[in-house]
Write an enzyme that holds these catalytic residues in place. Structure first.
Site, mmCIF file in Angstrom:
data_model
loop_
_atom_site.group_PDB
_atom_site.id
_atom_site.type_symbol
_atom_site.label_atom_id
_atom_site.label_comp_id
_atom_site.label_asym_id
_atom_site.label_seq_id
_atom_site.Cartn_x
_atom_site.Cartn_y
_atom_site.Cartn_z
ATOM 1 N N ASP A 1 110.731 -50.331 -40.378
ATOM 2 C CA ASP A 1 111.439 -51.167 -41.344
ATOM 3 C C ASP A 1 111.604 -52.565 -40.764
ATOM 4 O OD1 ASP A 1 113.248 -52.417 -43.051
ATOM 5 O OD2 ASP A 1 114.482 -50.620 -43.321
ATOM 6 N N ASP B 1 105.696 -61.440 -46.381
ATOM 7 C CA ASP B 1 105.285 -61.254 -47.774
ATOM 8 C C ASP B 1 106.277 -60.257 -48.364
ATOM 9 O OD1 ASP B 1 103.999 -61.064 -50.168
ATOM 10 O OD2 ASP B 1 102.122 -60.262 -49.386
ATOM 11 N N CYS C 1 104.950 -62.764 -54.629
ATOM 12 C CA CYS C 1 104.092 -62.905 -55.815
ATOM 13 C C CYS C 1 104.990 -62.883 -57.053
ATOM 14 C CB CYS C 1 103.018 -61.825 -55.854
ATOM 15 S SG CYS C 1 103.619 -60.132 -55.742
#
Length: 476
Positions: A342, A361, A414
């Site tokens: 994690d 990301d 994104c």
């Protein structure tokens, strides 16, 4: 002359191949379309099952994976079309029926309406769709009792198409085929461009490749495509946008590692993070790719480093997804340290040596890639934005201390929503006085035309929506 429609006995193979390859770029399912195509009614049954699954909270990818492989290419072609125009279909169904039909019948009816409402985009003639939808209803025990009702609704739709479509034009969800909260959020976040974002969301995404410039140049790969009877054009710095999507194994050089499938906007991550960054003398550049699966950006970091010594750690919390990183690296003949852990808990995996560069990301709503994953718009809830923003802030806070003085962290999502982009970074900078924002693209909104959006000297072509913020840590 009106183009000839596909035979109703089988899927629209051209559309199916395009969607199968662009949505699941590592899949060769489009190559496996059997010679004898399954009847359209069977595909419509499965398409309705996919819609019902998405409505119940299943991702589109999982729903399509559950479809019989022999039917999958055609079902994907139909299913993507249905999910892209679902808002209009549901509005038309409300015009045709006072009460919502049972779930299975409603999914089948809405699927047919989504496919038939726009004749110029319909994969089959409207009468063929109606006939085969009714046949699908009759052949399934969960919809057989509603077959006559479905037939009556669709026959009325054929008679009154123009009037019914006109009646739905006043509904924003029908007009834009996104949930109402999504439309309102975009209006607030991007008041000048929200309509263009929604239009881009409903367009077909191109298939874009990242050429492995360790092996060959973009021009060389374009020539290889031409020799194979395919066409494309250069985008970004290392990219090729195909004129027509193909299964990856039909493209030259896939097994050799000549390219990877990656959107043009996603290809900005590695150069933004690495360009102009040099490791201290005597050791390789230490780079962390947090939240790394499926490994596309990890590979690009290694490719981008060129001759500069680099050590990349690819971190992924999901053990199954981390296997995709290994597969990606193996095909491209690249080496990174893959760790299942994690990212928000570095005390469990960090070796106490700072990183020169970190790529975060971060998990997000994926609101920038809905043209590739049209199910996302129907699966997301507005409350997800706040929950994901908390997770993003947690990751930023956990990883920033791991950056070496003078090093960089590239935050990207994104997403087109400002709470996952500029607002997130503004809050981070307000609480971290040792951070400096370097020149960054910020919000790159999705574009649907060739070279529709560009950074200076770097045309991206038709690309997904992304956010980028490059942060540098002050020494001292």
């Amino acid at each position: 002359m009106k183009p000839r429609r596909p035979d109703p006995r089988g899927p629209a193979v051209t559309i199916a191949s395009k969607l199968a390859s662009s949505s699941h770029p590592s899949s060769s399912s489009a190559e496996q379309v059997p010679h004898e195509q399954p009847p359209l009614w069977r595909q419509l049954q499965q398409c309705a099952a996919v819609l019902a699954a998405v409505r119940a909270g299943t991702s589109g990818a999982a729903a399509f994976d559950a479809v019989d492989p022999a039917l999958r290419p055609g079902v994907m072609a139909l299913g993507f079309h249905v999910l892209r125009w679902l808002g209009r279909a549901e509005a038309l169904r409300r015009q045709l029926a006072r009460r919502t039909p049972p779930p299975a019948a409603d999914a089948l009816l809405c699927s047919a309406l989504a496919l038939a409402w726009q004749p110029e985009l319909a994969p089959y003639e409207a009468f063929t769709l109606v006939d085969q939808t009714v046949e699908a209803a009759k052949r399934d025990s969960s919809t057989r009792a509603q077959a006559s009702f479905i037939n009556a609704c669709l026959r009325r739709f054929l008679r009154e198409r123009d009037e019914l479509v006109a009646a739905t034009e006043r509904e924003p969800v029908a007009l834009w085929n996104h949930p109402r909260w999504w439309i309102e959020r975009l209006k607030r976040d991007h008041p000048r461009t929200w309509q263009k974002v929604l239009e881009a969301d409903n367009a077909h995404a191109p298939m874009t490749l990242r050429v492995n410039q360790h092996r060959l140049g973009v021009g060389e790969y374009l020539h290889a495509l031409q020799l194979a009877g395919m066409q494309g054009h250069a985008v970004a710095e290392s990219g090729v946008e195909l004129q027509q999507a193909r299964p990856v194994r039909q493209l030259p050089g896939f097994d050799a590692g000549d390219f990877s499938v990656q959107d043009a906007a996603a290809q900005l991550a590695a150069p933004l993070l690495l360009d102009g960054l040099a490791a201290p003398e005597g050791r390789p550049l230490r780079v962390l790719d947090a939240c790394a699966a499926p490994g596309g950006k990890t590979a690009h970091l290694l490719e981008r480093a060129g001759s500069q010594p680099i050590e990349v750690t690819a971190l992924e919390v999901d053990a199954q997804r981390s296997q995709r990183i290994d597969e990606t690296l193996a095909r491209l003949q690249l080496i990174a340290k893959v760790v299942v852990a994690d990212a928000s808990l570095p005390e469990q995996w960090w070796d106490r040596e700072p990183y020169d560069a970190i790529l975060l990301d971060a998990p997000c709503t994926a609101s920038g890639i809905v043209r590739r994953h049209p199910d996302v718009r129907w699966l997301r809830r507005e409350s997800d934005i706040e929950q994901l923003a908390v997770q993003q802030a947690t990751l930023l806070a956990a990883l920033w201390p791991l950056v070496a003085p003078g090093g960089r962290l590239l935050y990207c999502t994104c997403s087109v929503f400002r709470d996952e982009g500029v607002h997130q970074i503004d809050a981070f900078l307000a609480h971290n006085t040792d951070a400096r924002l370097l020149p960054s693209p910020g919000h790159l909104l999705p574009q649907s035309g060739r070279n529709a959006h560009a950074l200076p000297d770097n045309p991206l072509g038709a690309h997904d929506g992304f956010f980028y913020a490059l942060l540098e840590k002050h020494p001292g």
